[in-house]
Design a protein around this motif. Structure first.
Motif, PDB file in Angstrom:
ATOM      1  N   ALA A 248      30.598  45.955  37.660  1.00 32.75           N
ATOM      2  CA  ALA A 248      31.131  45.009  36.685  1.00 32.75           C
ATOM      3  C   ALA A 248      30.362  43.696  36.671  1.00 32.75           C
ATOM      4  CB  ALA A 248      32.612  44.735  36.983  1.00 32.75           C
ATOM      5  N   PHE A 249      29.678  43.382  37.779  1.00 35.79           N
ATOM      6  CA  PHE A 249      28.878  42.165  37.833  1.00 35.79           C
ATOM      7  C   PHE A 249      27.397  42.532  37.753  1.00 35.79           C
ATOM      8  CE2 PHE A 249      26.674  38.678  40.142  1.00 35.79           C
ATOM      9  CZ  PHE A 249      26.929  37.680  39.223  1.00 35.79           C
ATOM     10  N   ASP A 250      27.027  43.063  36.641  1.00 35.26           N
ATOM     11  CA  ASP A 250      25.625  43.375  36.392  1.00 35.26           C
ATOM     12  C   ASP A 250      25.475  43.635  34.916  1.00 35.26           C
ATOM     13  OD1 ASP A 250      22.944  43.796  36.802  1.00 35.26           O
ATOM     14  OD2 ASP A 250      23.176  45.556  38.087  1.00 35.26           O
ATOM     15  N   ASN A 363      25.902  35.842  47.624  1.00 33.35           N
ATOM     16  CA  ASN A 363      27.021  35.890  48.569  1.00 33.35           C
ATOM     17  C   ASN A 363      28.141  34.944  48.149  1.00 33.35           C
ATOM     18  OD1 ASN A 363      26.068  37.811  50.501  1.00 33.35           O
ATOM     19  ND2 ASN A 363      24.631  36.284  51.249  1.00 33.35           N
ATOM     20  N   THR A 364      27.783  33.709  47.810  1.00 29.64           N
ATOM     21  CA  THR A 364      28.801  32.730  47.434  1.00 29.64           C
ATOM     22  C   THR A 364      29.492  33.123  46.135  1.00 29.64           C
ATOM     23  OG1 THR A 364      27.501  31.002  48.519  1.00 29.64           O
ATOM     24  CG2 THR A 364      29.223  30.283  47.008  1.00 29.64           C
ATOM     25  N   VAL A 365      28.728  33.605  45.173  1.00 24.05           N
ATOM     26  CA  VAL A 365      29.311  33.997  43.889  1.00 24.05           C
ATOM     27  C   VAL A 365      30.286  35.157  44.076  1.00 24.05           C
ATOM     28  CG1 VAL A 365      28.769  35.045  41.651  1.00 24.05           C
ATOM     29  CG2 VAL A 365      27.434  33.100  42.480  1.00 24.05           C
ATOM     30  N   LEU A 366      29.929  36.146  44.856  1.00 25.95           N
ATOM     31  CA  LEU A 366      30.834  37.276  45.081  1.00 25.95           C
ATOM     32  C   LEU A 366      32.080  36.851  45.838  1.00 25.95           C
ATOM     33  CD1 LEU A 366      28.284  40.122  45.921  1.00 25.95           C
ATOM     34  CD2 LEU A 366      29.579  39.820  43.806  1.00 25.95           C
ATOM     35  N   ASP A 367      31.924  35.933  46.794  1.00 28.65           N
ATOM     36  CA  ASP A 367      33.099  35.415  47.499  1.00 28.65           C
ATOM     37  C   ASP A 367      34.022  34.675  46.534  1.00 28.65           C
ATOM     38  OD1 ASP A 367      32.298  36.456  49.902  1.00 28.65           O
ATOM     39  OD2 ASP A 367      31.526  34.575  50.718  1.00 28.65           O
ATOM     40  N   ALA A 368      33.427  33.947  45.589  1.00 27.79           N
ATOM     41  CA  ALA A 368      34.238  33.237  44.594  1.00 27.79           C
ATOM     42  C   ALA A 368      35.029  34.222  43.744  1.00 27.79           C
ATOM     43  CB  ALA A 368      33.338  32.374  43.712  1.00 27.79           C
ATOM     44  N   PHE A 369      34.394  35.275  43.279  1.00 23.50           N
ATOM     45  CA  PHE A 369      35.094  36.255  42.457  1.00 23.50           C
ATOM     46  C   PHE A 369      36.162  36.989  43.262  1.00 23.50           C
ATOM     47  CE2 PHE A 369      31.049  36.637  39.709  1.00 23.50           C
ATOM     48  CZ  PHE A 369      31.426  35.509  38.998  1.00 23.50           C
ATOM     49  N   ARG A 426      38.524  35.822  33.737  1.00 23.00           N
ATOM     50  CA  ARG A 426      37.375  36.714  33.907  1.00 23.00           C
ATOM     51  C   ARG A 426      36.968  36.799  35.370  1.00 23.00           C
ATOM     52  NH1 ARG A 426      36.251  40.413  32.611  1.00 23.00           N
ATOM     53  NH2 ARG A 426      33.976  40.341  32.538  1.00 23.00           N
ATOM     54  N   ALA A 427      37.020  35.669  36.082  1.00 18.96           N
ATOM     55  CA  ALA A 427      36.691  35.699  37.513  1.00 18.96           C
ATOM     56  C   ALA A 427      37.671  36.583  38.274  1.00 18.96           C
ATOM     57  CB  ALA A 427      36.696  34.278  38.078  1.00 18.96           C
ATOM     58  N   SER A 428      38.942  36.512  37.906  1.00 14.77           N
ATOM     59  CA  SER A 428      39.951  37.354  38.564  1.00 14.77           C
ATOM     60  C   SER A 428      39.713  38.823  38.266  1.00 14.77           C
ATOM     61  CB  SER A 428      41.354  36.938  38.122  1.00 14.77           C
ATOM     62  OG  SER A 428      41.634  35.606  38.507  1.00 14.77           O
ATOM     63  N   ASP A 429      39.307  39.140  37.023  1.00 11.86           N
ATOM     64  CA  ASP A 429      38.993  40.529  36.687  1.00 11.86           C
ATOM     65  C   ASP A 429      37.857  41.049  37.552  1.00 11.86           C
ATOM     66  OD1 ASP A 429      40.915  40.467  34.718  1.00 11.86           O
ATOM     67  OD2 ASP A 429      39.499  40.139  33.070  1.00 11.86           O
ATOM     68  N   LEU A 430      36.820  40.233  37.719  1.00 14.50           N
ATOM     69  CA  LEU A 430      35.711  40.638  38.582  1.00 14.50           C
ATOM     70  C   LEU A 430      36.167  40.743  40.031  1.00 14.50           C
ATOM     71  CD1 LEU A 430      32.874  38.506  36.996  1.00 14.50           C
ATOM     72  CD2 LEU A 430      33.002  40.999  37.024  1.00 14.50           C
TER      73      LEU A 430
END
Length: 484
Positions: A248-250, A363-369, A426-430
């Protein structure tokens, strides 16, 4: 007497069928005890890569396997690898004390000459590992290799030693497709022939710039008697390729090999992280600002971030990864930073934050999502432009190129992220996709199975739509960035 271990039910299913079927409950399967696997781990000497792969190593050791890291001596003191072994290579070319200059150049490459120096550093590291790692693998009696995609020597040394290996993408995957820009590029997915041509041209320029590294890869692949290879993308595992991303994140992928696995973030258990202490938290919105371990010394950028947060009425926690001096920390507080620290417990800080401001490190972006938090990405280098492009395109945040990140531009973006609920949605969906990905346990299952099978561990690839249009593909189209 050698140690034994038992396969997980998921891994046992792979051994029975050769397929990894995700999200389907499996009955507990009794499997015979098998011999311990001794994994060698080869990665670039950067903390973000080391920490992700250390989480995978920890999971494998919990299962009774043995792990030994192979890298230059300074990496052994950079991290505590716990029960894992460490073998220092490159005594003549990469002696103790030499890594600091390499990291400094990577943190601030500057213009074309600086970028060329960083590339030469990469080439020298790969050349050293290609010379010394095959013999180390034989002397250690390793059974398999875990190779970071960004260090070709892991794959080449494994092939030269006749060992199975698994590739891991700690950053954006290097797998190439005509419609997907390279990770270092800031633009969007290609929806027409002109955009595909841009991707093709940029890939040629990219490979030309990386020619010192490409020449090392080509030379050693031939010297080792392997099939000719030239780029990092040529050195990926034929058995299993793991990625910290989720599908989903690509951008849409049509040509990933069937043994490619989106496993999501590779993280140690949350119990390993200390609690968050924010004295004086007054309940206003919080921005967590981190530019990672390499870029944490960018004082002027942090200063602009602090001023922007003051303008929008937000508290801000700055984590500079021990890259700033005490006087600079005081200046940031005067500029508007509420808290300034070297390191913060990142996942706890993100849970408290309303917005995560980052350089665009994966890493930080995935932790945020994972925490359902929108992201403001200020990409600087490496794969950060590609990560930021995905953040903005998917509507889970905004991006402002670091070169254009004035206090006003940052403040404008933060105000939108704090007041427009669509970004958090959208962040919560990811985050749901990240939570369901499988993480380090699934990565260990696949790694075990690839070594024990000795053939590809497959997923059933998704069926691509007959055609991809912007309407079918994009839930959100980001307007072109214009500085305020």
């Amino acid at each position: 007497m050698q140690k034994k271990y038992l396969l997980s039910p998921q891994c046992a299913n792979v051994l029975r069928t050769g397929w990894l079927v995700l999200n389907k409950p499996e009955a507990v399967v009794r499997t015979p005890a098998l011999q311990m696997i001794h994994f060698a781990l080869v990665a670039p000497p950067f903390l973000s890569h080391l920490r992700a792969l250390d989480a995978l190593a920890g999971q494998l050791m919990v299962r009774g396997h043995r792990v030994t890291w192979l890298q230059q001596a300074d990496v052994g003191s950079l991290m505590d690898f716990g029960r894992a072994g460490f073998v220092a290579l490159g005594e003549g070319t990469h002696p103790p004390g030499s890594l600091g200059a390499v990291i400094a150049r990577a943190a601030r490459p500057g213009g074309p000459l600086g970028i060329a120096r960083v590339i030469r550093d990469m080439a020298r590291a790969t050349e050293m590992l290609c010379r010394e790692a095959p013999a180390a693998l034989r002397e250690l009696g390793c059974n398999a290799v875990i190779a970071d995609q960004m260090e070709a020597a892991g794959a080449l040394a494994a092939e030269a030693a006749g060992l199975p290996f698994v590739s891991v993408a700690c950053a954006l995957p290097l797998n190439r497709e005509p419609r997907v820009p390279l990770p270092v590029m800031p633009w969007r997915y290609a929806l027409d022939a002109q955009a595909e041509k841009l991707n093709e041209t940029s890939a040629r320029v990219h490979d030309w710039l990386l020619r010192p590294l490409c020449e090392v890869i080509e030379f050693h692949s031939r010297a080792m008697g392997l099939a000719p290879k030239r780029t990092l993308a040529d050195c990926l595992s034929p058995l299993a390729q793991l990625s910290q991303t989720v599908a989903a994140f690509d951008f849409p992928r049509q040509h990933l090999p069937p043994h490619f696995h989106h496993v999501g973030p590779l993280r140690a258990p949350m119990t390993a992280e200390p609690a968050l202490d924010l004295p004086g938290d007054d309940g206003r919105p919080v921005v967590f600002a981190s530019l990672g371990t390499l870029q944490g010394g960018r004082f002027r950028l942090f200063e602009r971030i602090a001023r922007a947060c003051r303008t929008v009425g937000a508290q801000v926690l700055v984590a500079h990864c021990d890259r700033l001096m005490p006087a600079q920390e005081k200046s940031l507080r005067r500029a508007g930073a509420t808290w300034v620290t070297g390191f913060a417990p990142q996942r706890a800080a993100i849970r408290r934050a309303d917005v995560v401001l980052t350089h665009g490190g994966l890493n930080t972006v995935l932790d945020a999502f994972a925490a359902g938090k929108p992201v403001l990405a200020l990409p600087i280098a490496f794969d950060q432009p590609g990560v930021a492009a995905r953040v903005a395109h998917l509507g889970a945040g905004l991006r402002v190129p670091a070169s254009m990140a004035t206090s006003r531009a940052i403040g404008t973006a933060l105000r939108r992220l704090l007041t427009e609920p669509a970004f958090k949605t959208r962040a919560s969906d990811l985050g749901i996709a990240v939570a369901a990905a499988g993480g380090v346990e699934l990565a260990a299952d696949i790694t075990e199975a690839a070594v024990l099978l000795g053939r590809p561990v497959l997923t059933r690839p998704p069926v691509a739509p007959a055609s991809l249009t912007s309407t079918e593909y994009s839930p959100h189209v980001e307007p072109e960035f214009r500085p305020a």
